[in-house]
Design a protein around this motif. Structure first.
Motif, short mmCIF file in Angstrom:
data_model
loop_
_atom_site.label_atom_id
_atom_site.label_comp_id
_atom_site.label_asym_id
_atom_site.label_seq_id
_atom_site.Cartn_x
_atom_site.Cartn_y
_atom_site.Cartn_z
N ILE A 144 20.15 11.68 14.55
CA ILE A 144 18.96 12.26 15.12
C ILE A 144 17.86 12.18 14.07
O ILE A 144 16.55 11.84 14.21
CB ILE A 144 19.11 13.92 15.24
CG1 ILE A 144 20.01 14.03 16.47
CG2 ILE A 144 17.84 14.61 15.85
CD1 ILE A 144 20.57 15.37 16.48
N ILE A 145 18.15 12.24 12.63
CA ILE A 145 17.15 12.21 11.54
C ILE A 145 16.75 10.64 11.41
O ILE A 145 15.33 10.52 11.26
CB ILE A 145 17.68 12.64 10.11
CG1 ILE A 145 18.07 14.18 9.91
CG2 ILE A 145 16.93 12.15 9.13
CD1 ILE A 145 18.73 14.46 9.12
N SER A 146 17.74 10.04 11.65
CA SER A 146 17.20 8.40 11.76
C SER A 146 16.10 8.13 12.73
O SER A 146 15.26 7.23 12.54
CB SER A 146 18.42 7.31 11.66
OG SER A 146 19.30 7.64 10.67
N THR A 197 0.86 -1.28 -0.01
CA THR A 197 -0.18 0.15 -0.15
C THR A 197 0.68 1.12 -0.05
O THR A 197 2.17 1.01 0.21
CB THR A 197 -0.92 0.09 1.25
OG1 THR A 197 -0.01 0.15 2.37
CG2 THR A 197 -1.81 -1.21 1.42
N PRO A 198 0.18 2.40 -0.47
CA PRO A 198 1.09 3.54 -0.35
C PRO A 198 1.82 3.80 1.23
O PRO A 198 2.80 4.28 1.29
CB PRO A 198 -0.08 4.74 -0.94
CG PRO A 198 -0.72 4.02 -1.62
CD PRO A 198 -1.02 2.38 -0.90
N LEU A 199 1.04 3.83 2.04
CA LEU A 199 1.48 3.85 3.39
C LEU A 199 2.60 2.97 3.57
O LEU A 199 3.57 3.64 4.33
CB LEU A 199 0.35 3.51 4.42
CG LEU A 199 0.69 3.89 5.97
CD1 LEU A 199 1.15 5.19 6.22
CD2 LEU A 199 -0.41 3.36 6.74
N ARG A 200 2.66 1.81 3.22
CA ARG A 200 3.83 0.78 3.65
C ARG A 200 5.10 1.04 2.59
O ARG A 200 6.20 0.97 3.26
CB ARG A 200 3.40 -0.48 3.26
CG ARG A 200 2.48 -1.16 4.30
CD ARG A 200 2.04 -2.76 4.01
NE ARG A 200 1.02 -3.08 5.14
CZ ARG A 200 0.71 -4.34 5.30
NH1 ARG A 200 1.38 -5.20 4.40
NH2 ARG A 200 -0.24 -4.74 6.08
N VAL A 201 4.89 1.85 1.48
CA VAL A 201 5.91 2.24 0.77
C VAL A 201 6.66 3.52 1.49
O VAL A 201 7.76 3.63 1.60
CB VAL A 201 5.44 2.69 -0.59
CG1 VAL A 201 6.44 3.58 -1.52
CG2 VAL A 201 4.79 1.64 -1.43
N VAL A 202 5.70 4.33 1.95
CA VAL A 202 6.16 5.33 2.89
C VAL A 202 7.03 4.93 4.12
O VAL A 202 8.29 5.53 4.56
CB VAL A 202 5.36 6.33 3.26
CG1 VAL A 202 5.62 7.35 4.33
CG2 VAL A 202 4.50 7.16 2.25
N VAL A 233 10.75 6.48 14.23
CA VAL A 233 9.56 6.98 15.13
C VAL A 233 8.64 7.08 13.94
O VAL A 233 7.25 6.52 14.63
CB VAL A 233 9.74 8.24 15.98
CG1 VAL A 233 8.43 8.33 16.66
CG2 VAL A 233 10.75 7.86 17.33
N ILE A 234 8.50 8.00 13.20
CA ILE A 234 7.59 7.94 12.35
C ILE A 234 6.88 6.70 11.46
O ILE A 234 5.85 6.27 11.39
CB ILE A 234 7.96 8.88 11.22
CG1 ILE A 234 8.05 10.49 11.80
CG2 ILE A 234 7.03 8.90 10.07
CD1 ILE A 234 8.54 11.33 10.68
N LEU A 251 12.64 3.85 6.47
CA LEU A 251 13.64 3.15 6.91
C LEU A 251 14.81 3.12 6.10
O LEU A 251 15.85 2.52 6.47
CB LEU A 251 12.90 1.74 7.16
CG LEU A 251 11.81 1.68 8.37
CD1 LEU A 251 11.19 0.22 8.42
CD2 LEU A 251 12.31 2.06 9.73
N VAL A 252 14.73 2.97 4.81
CA VAL A 252 15.86 2.98 3.75
C VAL A 252 16.55 4.09 3.81
O VAL A 252 17.92 4.15 3.45
CB VAL A 252 15.24 2.46 2.48
CG1 VAL A 252 16.36 2.60 1.51
CG2 VAL A 252 14.77 1.20 2.53
#
Length: 92
Positions: free
Chosen positions: A58-60, A13-18, A65-66, A23-24
């Motif tokens: 910090i960004i990671s 789904t688009p959510l899973r792509v985000v 978390v997102i 994570l990548v």
């Protein structure tokens, strides 16, 4: 053999792509060393090479978390969708 309803059905789904992109992104940023293998610009006397990597820590964290929150949202949606379809199927 069937493992049961909903088992082994991976849906993109688009959510899973985000979630995947969140994570990548840190891996791509850190593995592309040529983009940050320099000393200028410095930040409070710290060469770019070092403060760029510390910034990605910090960004990671924020991206992880997102991704976690989005995954929880996705799973809640799947649970309510599964329970609604189970109720609808039982009523017939």
């Amino acid at each position: 053999m069937s493992d049961g309803p909903g088992v082994g059905k991976g849906v993109v789904t688009p959510l899973r792509v985000v979630i995947g992109l969140c994570l990548v992104a840190p891996f791509v940023a850190m593995l592309w060393v040529g983009s940050y293998a320099k000393t200028d610009p410095t930040f409070i006397g710290i060469p770019f090479f070092y403060w760029y990597q510390m910034l990605w820590v910090i960004i990671s964290t924020v991206l992880t978390v997102i991704a976690h929150r989005l995954w929880q949202h996705d799973q809640r949606g799947r649970r309510t969708g599964d329970s609604a379809s189970a109720k609808g199927g039982a009523a017939r």
